[in-house]
Design a protein around this motif. Structure first.
Motif, PDB file in Angstrom:
ATOM      1  N   ASP A 279      37.599  40.793  21.875  1.00 57.59           N
ATOM      2  CA  ASP A 279      37.275  39.650  21.016  1.00 57.59           C
ATOM      3  C   ASP A 279      37.507  38.388  21.856  1.00 57.59           C
ATOM      4  O   ASP A 279      38.528  37.700  21.725  1.00 57.59           O
ATOM      5  CB  ASP A 279      38.175  39.672  19.770  1.00 57.59           C
ATOM      6  N   ILE A 280      36.570  38.124  22.731  1.00 60.92           N
ATOM      7  CA  ILE A 280      36.743  37.074  23.742  1.00 60.92           C
ATOM      8  C   ILE A 280      37.059  35.692  23.138  1.00 60.92           C
ATOM      9  O   ILE A 280      38.027  35.044  23.564  1.00 60.92           O
ATOM     10  CB  ILE A 280      35.508  37.023  24.677  1.00 60.92           C
ATOM     11  N   PRO A 281      36.278  35.216  22.144  1.00 54.49           N
ATOM     12  CA  PRO A 281      36.603  33.872  21.629  1.00 54.49           C
ATOM     13  C   PRO A 281      38.003  33.752  21.056  1.00 54.49           C
ATOM     14  O   PRO A 281      38.674  32.742  21.263  1.00 54.49           O
ATOM     15  CB  PRO A 281      35.541  33.619  20.551  1.00 54.49           C
TER      16      PRO A 281
ATOM     17  N   ALA B  28      43.023  44.354  29.327  1.00 53.49           N
ATOM     18  CA  ALA B  28      42.001  45.414  29.278  1.00 53.49           C
ATOM     19  C   ALA B  28      40.692  44.964  29.950  1.00 53.49           C
ATOM     20  O   ALA B  28      39.792  45.772  30.177  1.00 53.49           O
ATOM     21  CB  ALA B  28      41.730  45.812  27.831  1.00 53.49           C
ATOM     22  N   CYS B  29      40.602  43.686  30.273  1.00 54.59           N
ATOM     23  CA  CYS B  29      39.392  43.162  30.928  1.00 54.59           C
ATOM     24  C   CYS B  29      39.240  43.805  32.299  1.00 54.59           C
ATOM     25  O   CYS B  29      40.206  43.860  33.070  1.00 54.59           O
ATOM     26  CB  CYS B  29      39.503  41.640  31.053  1.00 54.59           C
ATOM     27  N   VAL B  30      38.034  44.272  32.598  1.00 53.74           N
ATOM     28  CA  VAL B  30      37.813  44.922  33.893  1.00 53.74           C
ATOM     29  C   VAL B  30      37.130  43.976  34.894  1.00 53.74           C
ATOM     30  O   VAL B  30      36.761  44.373  35.987  1.00 53.74           O
ATOM     31  CB  VAL B  30      36.974  46.222  33.738  1.00 53.74           C
ATOM     32  N   GLY B  31      36.962  42.736  34.481  1.00 51.06           N
ATOM     33  CA  GLY B  31      36.409  41.732  35.401  1.00 51.06           C
ATOM     34  C   GLY B  31      34.953  41.925  35.745  1.00 51.06           C
ATOM     35  O   GLY B  31      34.499  41.504  36.810  1.00 51.06           O
TER      36      GLY B  31
ATOM     37  N   HIS C 162      28.413  41.703  24.881  1.00 49.62           N
ATOM     38  CA  HIS C 162      28.203  42.062  26.290  1.00 49.62           C
ATOM     39  C   HIS C 162      29.454  42.635  26.946  1.00 49.62           C
ATOM     40  O   HIS C 162      29.410  43.044  28.102  1.00 49.62           O
ATOM     41  CB  HIS C 162      27.726  40.836  27.077  1.00 49.62           C
ATOM     42  N   CYS C 163      30.542  42.634  26.210  1.00 45.40           N
ATOM     43  CA  CYS C 163      31.803  43.104  26.811  1.00 45.40           C
ATOM     44  C   CYS C 163      31.920  44.627  26.674  1.00 45.40           C
ATOM     45  O   CYS C 163      31.992  45.148  25.559  1.00 45.40           O
ATOM     46  CB  CYS C 163      33.000  42.427  26.137  1.00 45.40           C
ATOM     47  N   PRO C 164      31.958  45.343  27.793  1.00 45.48           N
ATOM     48  CA  PRO C 164      32.059  46.803  27.714  1.00 45.48           C
ATOM     49  C   PRO C 164      33.380  47.280  27.115  1.00 45.48           C
ATOM     50  O   PRO C 164      33.487  48.411  26.668  1.00 45.48           O
ATOM     51  CB  PRO C 164      31.925  47.248  29.178  1.00 45.48           C
TER      52      PRO C 164
ATOM     53  N   SER D 143      30.122  40.366  32.720  1.00 47.10           N
ATOM     54  CA  SER D 143      28.916  40.418  31.872  1.00 47.10           C
ATOM     55  C   SER D 143      28.943  39.273  30.867  1.00 47.10           C
ATOM     56  O   SER D 143      27.908  38.695  30.532  1.00 47.10           O
ATOM     57  CB  SER D 143      28.853  41.720  31.084  1.00 47.10           C
ATOM     58  N   CYS D 144      30.138  38.972  30.389  1.00 43.67           N
ATOM     59  CA  CYS D 144      30.290  37.899  29.402  1.00 43.67           C
ATOM     60  C   CYS D 144      29.924  36.552  30.003  1.00 43.67           C
ATOM     61  O   CYS D 144      29.283  35.721  29.355  1.00 43.67           O
ATOM     62  CB  CYS D 144      31.744  37.868  28.922  1.00 43.67           C
ATOM     63  N   GLU D 145      30.300  36.355  31.250  1.00 39.51           N
ATOM     64  CA  GLU D 145      30.081  35.053  31.890  1.00 39.51           C
ATOM     65  C   GLU D 145      28.588  34.777  32.071  1.00 39.51           C
ATOM     66  O   GLU D 145      28.160  33.627  32.051  1.00 39.51           O
ATOM     67  CB  GLU D 145      30.803  35.008  33.241  1.00 39.51           C
TER      68      GLU D 145
HETATM   69  S1  SF4 Z   1      34.740  40.265  32.364  1.00 39.29           S
HETATM   70 FE1  SF4 Z   1      36.250  41.127  30.952  1.00 39.29          FE
HETATM   71  S2  SF4 Z   1      35.948  40.030  29.051  1.00 39.29           S
HETATM   72 FE2  SF4 Z   1      34.114  39.719  30.279  1.00 39.29          FE
HETATM   73  S3  SF4 Z   1      32.680  41.333  29.648  1.00 39.29           S
HETATM   74 FE3  SF4 Z   1      33.821  42.108  31.419  1.00 39.29          FE
HETATM   75  S4  SF4 Z   1      35.561  43.212  30.526  1.00 39.29           S
HETATM   76 FE4  SF4 Z   1      34.733  41.897  28.899  1.00 39.29          FE
END
Ligand code: SF4
Ligand code: SF4
Length: 123
Positions: A58-60, A93-96, A52-54, A99-101
């Motif tokens: 590698d979130i984990p 690089a996270c754009v906040g 789900h991360c645009p 989607s992941c949450e």
């Molecule tokens: S908040 Fe950040 S880590 Fe989460 S899906 Fe968006 S870009 Fe990826």
């Protein structure tokens, strides 16, 4: 153990069957609670969030490094490991987008962690 003296000391310790006193046990549990408290995020590495991360982060793995970094009070392992990452795969690089949450079963505030991690790493 890194030398013979340490091995001998450990053998001496475990040869004796001596339970901890109540006070020692209390001290140990306090220390353990403090250690767990410092592991800030309960990521189980289920990987549900990854697709789900645009930004393709590698979130984990980043969260594991984040936990390690917090646990060690800013130790060198995370910065050293992440120094080999390309810039577009770093927490910065996270754009906040969060989607992941939306899919995280642990309801981890991932975007906040990425932002905090990025500040802590200064990279
Ligand atoms: S908040 Fe950040 S880590 Fe989460 S899906 Fe968006 S870009 Fe990826
Ligand atoms: S969905 Fe949540 S628990 Fe699963 S890997 Fe991602 S951050 Fe960790």
């Amino acid at each position: 153990m890194s030398n013979l003296d340490q091995i001998k000391e450990n053998i001496r310790t475990f040869q004796e069957e001596k339970p901890l006193s109540e006070e020692e046990m209390k001290g140990l549990l306090t220390m353990a609670e403090e250690m767990v408290r410092k592991i800030v995020l309960p990521c189980t590495a289920c990987h549900y969030c990854v697709s789900h991360c645009p930004r393709g982060l590698d979130i984990p793995t980043l969260l594991a490094f984040y936990n390690e970094h917090c646990f060690t009070n800013g130790g060198f392992i995370a910065p050293m490991a992440l120094s080999s990452y390309p810039k577009e795969k770093l927490p910065s690089a996270c754009v906040g987008c969060r989607s992941c949450e939306a899919v995280c079963p642990q309801q981890i505030k991932i975007s906040e962690a990425m932002s905090d991690f990025s500040k802590k790493l200064n990279m």
